[in-house]
Design a protein around this motif. Structure first.
Motif, PDB file in Angstrom:
ATOM      1  N   ALA A  34       1.120  -1.401   0.182  1.00 53.79           N
ATOM      2  CA  ALA A  34      -0.069   0.029   0.104  1.00 53.79           C
ATOM      3  C   ALA A  34       0.794   1.405   0.083  1.00 53.79           C
ATOM      4  N   ALA A  35       2.145   1.454   0.990  1.00 48.24           N
ATOM      5  CA  ALA A  35       2.932   2.726   0.679  1.00 48.24           C
ATOM      6  C   ALA A  35       3.936   2.210  -0.513  1.00 48.24           C
ATOM      7  N   ALA A  36       4.001   1.540  -1.122  1.00 47.63           N
ATOM      8  CA  ALA A  36       4.742   1.565  -2.433  1.00 47.63           C
ATOM      9  C   ALA A  36       3.511   2.053  -3.784  1.00 47.63           C
ATOM     10  N   THR A  37       2.515   1.449  -3.613  1.00 49.07           N
ATOM     11  CA  THR A  37       1.040   1.716  -4.597  1.00 49.07           C
ATOM     12  C   THR A  37       1.236   3.752  -4.410  1.00 49.07           C
ATOM     13  N   ALA A  38       0.992   4.105  -2.920  1.00 51.51           N
ATOM     14  CA  ALA A  38       0.584   5.286  -2.374  1.00 51.51           C
ATOM     15  C   ALA A  38       2.311   6.372  -2.642  1.00 51.51           C
ATOM     16  N   SER A  39       2.964   5.206  -3.309  1.00 56.12           N
ATOM     17  CA  SER A  39       4.459   6.709  -3.658  1.00 56.12           C
ATOM     18  C   SER A  39       3.985   6.918  -5.061  1.00 56.12           C
ATOM     19  N   PHE A  40       3.312   6.543  -6.147  1.00 54.46           N
ATOM     20  CA  PHE A  40       2.825   6.483  -7.551  1.00 54.46           C
ATOM     21  C   PHE A  40       1.576   6.893  -7.385  1.00 54.46           C
ATOM     22  N   THR A  41       0.867   7.724  -6.840  1.00 56.26           N
ATOM     23  CA  THR A  41      -0.366   7.646  -6.975  1.00 56.26           C
ATOM     24  C   THR A  41      -0.158   9.561  -6.237  1.00 56.26           C
ATOM     25  N   ARG A  42      -1.362  10.801  -6.971  1.00 53.97           N
ATOM     26  CA  ARG A  42      -1.480  11.649  -7.222  1.00 53.97           C
ATOM     27  C   ARG A  42      -1.697  12.482  -6.929  1.00 53.97           C
ATOM     28  N   THR A  43      -3.258  11.978  -6.292  1.00 49.72           N
ATOM     29  CA  THR A  43      -4.234  12.458  -5.609  1.00 49.72           C
ATOM     30  C   THR A  43      -5.264  11.361  -5.026  1.00 49.72           C
ATOM     31  N   GLY A  44      -5.983  11.615  -4.349  1.00 51.03           N
ATOM     32  CA  GLY A  44      -6.831  10.967  -3.406  1.00 51.03           C
ATOM     33  C   GLY A  44      -7.958  10.869  -4.269  1.00 51.03           C
ATOM     34  N   GLU A  45      -8.662  11.273  -5.761  1.00 55.44           N
ATOM     35  CA  GLU A  45      -9.477  10.906  -6.900  1.00 55.44           C
ATOM     36  C   GLU A  45      -8.369   9.382  -7.162  1.00 55.44           C
ATOM     37  N   SER A  46      -7.863   9.190  -7.444  1.00 57.65           N
ATOM     38  CA  SER A  46      -6.664   7.985  -7.943  1.00 57.65           C
ATOM     39  C   SER A  46      -6.136   7.308  -7.894  1.00 57.65           C
ATOM     40  N   ARG A  88       6.491   9.129  -1.113  1.00 55.79           N
ATOM     41  CA  ARG A  88       6.868  10.559  -1.104  1.00 55.79           C
ATOM     42  C   ARG A  88       5.989  11.481   0.438  1.00 55.79           C
ATOM     43  N   TRP A  89       6.713  12.552   0.642  1.00 60.19           N
ATOM     44  CA  TRP A  89       6.524  12.892   1.803  1.00 60.19           C
ATOM     45  C   TRP A  89       5.344  14.094   1.563  1.00 60.19           C
ATOM     46  N   GLU A  90       5.742  15.004   0.348  1.00 62.91           N
ATOM     47  CA  GLU A  90       4.952  15.734   0.544  1.00 62.91           C
ATOM     48  C   GLU A  90       4.094  15.486  -1.233  1.00 62.91           C
ATOM     49  N   PRO A  91       3.317  16.896  -1.457  1.00 67.43           N
ATOM     50  CA  PRO A  91       2.419  16.478  -2.397  1.00 67.43           C
ATOM     51  C   PRO A  91       3.208  16.774  -3.897  1.00 67.43           C
ATOM     52  N   ARG A  92       2.565  15.804  -4.562  1.00 68.50           N
ATOM     53  CA  ARG A  92       2.912  15.422  -6.459  1.00 68.50           C
ATOM     54  C   ARG A  92       2.228  16.554  -6.726  1.00 68.50           C
ATOM     55  N   VAL A 137      10.183  -7.713   0.932  1.00 70.00           N
ATOM     56  CA  VAL A 137      11.158  -6.369   0.092  1.00 70.00           C
ATOM     57  C   VAL A 137      11.768  -5.980  -1.285  1.00 70.00           C
ATOM     58  N   ILE A 138      10.625  -6.292  -1.656  1.00 71.20           N
ATOM     59  CA  ILE A 138       9.868  -5.812  -3.331  1.00 71.20           C
ATOM     60  C   ILE A 138       9.761  -4.431  -2.387  1.00 71.20           C
ATOM     61  N   ALA A 139       8.739  -4.224  -2.180  1.00 68.52           N
ATOM     62  CA  ALA A 139       8.013  -3.730  -1.434  1.00 68.52           C
ATOM     63  C   ALA A 139       8.262  -2.153  -0.510  1.00 68.52           C
ATOM     64  N   VAL A 140       9.391  -2.859   0.444  1.00 69.31           N
ATOM     65  CA  VAL A 140       9.537  -2.201   1.209  1.00 69.31           C
ATOM     66  C   VAL A 140      10.925  -0.902   0.227  1.00 69.31           C
ATOM     67  N   PHE A 141      11.742  -1.578  -0.594  1.00 71.02           N
ATOM     68  CA  PHE A 141      12.451  -0.657  -1.152  1.00 71.02           C
ATOM     69  C   PHE A 141      12.018   0.266  -1.842  1.00 71.02           C
ATOM     70  N   ALA A 142      10.949  -0.284  -2.715  1.00 71.76           N
ATOM     71  CA  ALA A 142      10.327   0.826  -3.343  1.00 71.76           C
ATOM     72  C   ALA A 142       9.253   1.732  -2.593  1.00 71.76           C
ATOM     73  N   VAL A 143       9.066   1.289  -0.951  1.00 71.47           N
ATOM     74  CA  VAL A 143       9.027   2.390  -0.940  1.00 71.47           C
ATOM     75  C   VAL A 143      10.059   3.171   0.603  1.00 71.47           C
ATOM     76  N   ARG A 144      11.315   3.420   0.011  1.00 68.68           N
ATOM     77  CA  ARG A 144      13.005   3.585   0.462  1.00 68.68           C
ATOM     78  C   ARG A 144      13.094   4.176  -0.159  1.00 68.68           C
ATOM     79  N   ARG A 145      12.843   3.743  -2.012  1.00 70.20           N
ATOM     80  CA  ARG A 145      13.005   4.418  -2.882  1.00 70.20           C
ATOM     81  C   ARG A 145      12.571   6.403  -3.258  1.00 70.20           C
ATOM     82  N   TRP A 146      11.426   5.582  -3.595  1.00 63.58           N
ATOM     83  CA  TRP A 146      10.370   5.951  -4.115  1.00 63.58           C
ATOM     84  C   TRP A 146       9.030   6.723  -2.995  1.00 63.58           C
TER      85      TRP A 146
END
Length: 247
Positions: free
Chosen positions: A149-161, A242-246, A231-240
């Motif tokens: 979920a955290a990894a997917t949120a990394s690539f999600t722009r808005t609450g609607e998407s 975002r803590w601020e709005p996209r 492990v893949i998901a944790v790596f994606a979260v650490r790498r991508w």
């Protein structure tokens, strides 16, 4: 972290869409699975209605109550600058994410336990001969879905998407992870590919806990697959992540 988790519970109760997805959808889908099971030759796969529906129920709960709800929560908190403000305090990044995920994870855990009891009672399932496999599968599934979920949120722009981006994994998992159709009834090549999907090892371990026919090598393979996805998901979260709005 406790205060953050309490705040997330309050916000979850105020979000009707997330509340329906978390509490009601996972309770309805097992009924559809039970109806579909009547049209399958489950005996060929060494299964019955109970051993098909119960692991599927756990999978539905993990996908809807944990994964889907948490993707939306993390994206909305990021877009509202909540996550950015939390980083200025004493909490570390992992604690912020863990506190945000805790209500969804606990909801999924309680729901899985309730569904397991209900399926056992309504579908005449006996006590699981290998309960440790079911426990390991459930715990791995909770951690995996929170990380995904955290990894997917990394690539999600808005609450609607955030209502759309979880759908590919959810659909693939429901179709190919043995939730609606046992892998034993699929062609060998298709089944081999489906065994590598994220939710497949969780369903395999939970089902193996109730059937007792999972060999040591098969159990270890399922655990290894689940750990690799974590492990893949944790790596994606650490790498991508975002803590601020996209923008």
């Amino acid at each position: 972290m406790t205060a953050l988790a309490r705040a997330e519970v309050t916000l979850l109760g105020r979000t009707k869409g997330a509340l329906v997805a978390a509490l009601f959808v996972p309770l309805v889908l097992p009924v559809s699975t039970a109806q579909a099971a009547k049209e399958m030759d489950l005996a060929e796969a060494g299964l019955d209605t109970g051993t098909l529906v119960l692991p599927a129920s756990v999978g539905f709960s993990l996908l809807f109550a944990v994964y889907s709800v948490l993707v939306g929560a993390l994206v909305v908190r990021r877009e509202e600058l909540v996550l950015k403000r939390l980083r200025t305090g004493e909490l570390r990044d992992v604690e912020i994410l863990a506190g945000s995920a805790l209500p969804a994870v606990l909801t999924g855990l309680v729901q899985c336990l309730v569904l397991a009891v209900a399926c056992s009672a309504l579908l005449d399932l006996s006590m699981p001969p290998a309960p440790h496999l079911a426990v390991v599968g459930l715990l791995l599934g909770l951690v995996m879905c929170a990380a995904l979920a955290a990894a997917t949120a990394s690539f999600t722009r808005t609450g609607e998407s955030a209502q759309v981006t979880p759908m590919p994994l959810m659909i693939i998992s429901m179709v190919g992870s043995g939730m609606f159709f046992p892998l034993e009834l699929l062609p060998d090549r298709v089944a081999s590919v489906c065994e590598l999907l994220p939710l497949t090892p969780v369903v395999t371990l939970v089902r193996g806990g109730w059937t007792g026919d999972l060999t040591v090598s098969e159990a270890l393979g399922a655990v290894a697959t689940a750990v690799v996805w974590i492990v893949i998901a944790v790596f994606a979260v650490r790498r991508w992540f975002r803590w601020e709005p996209r923008r």
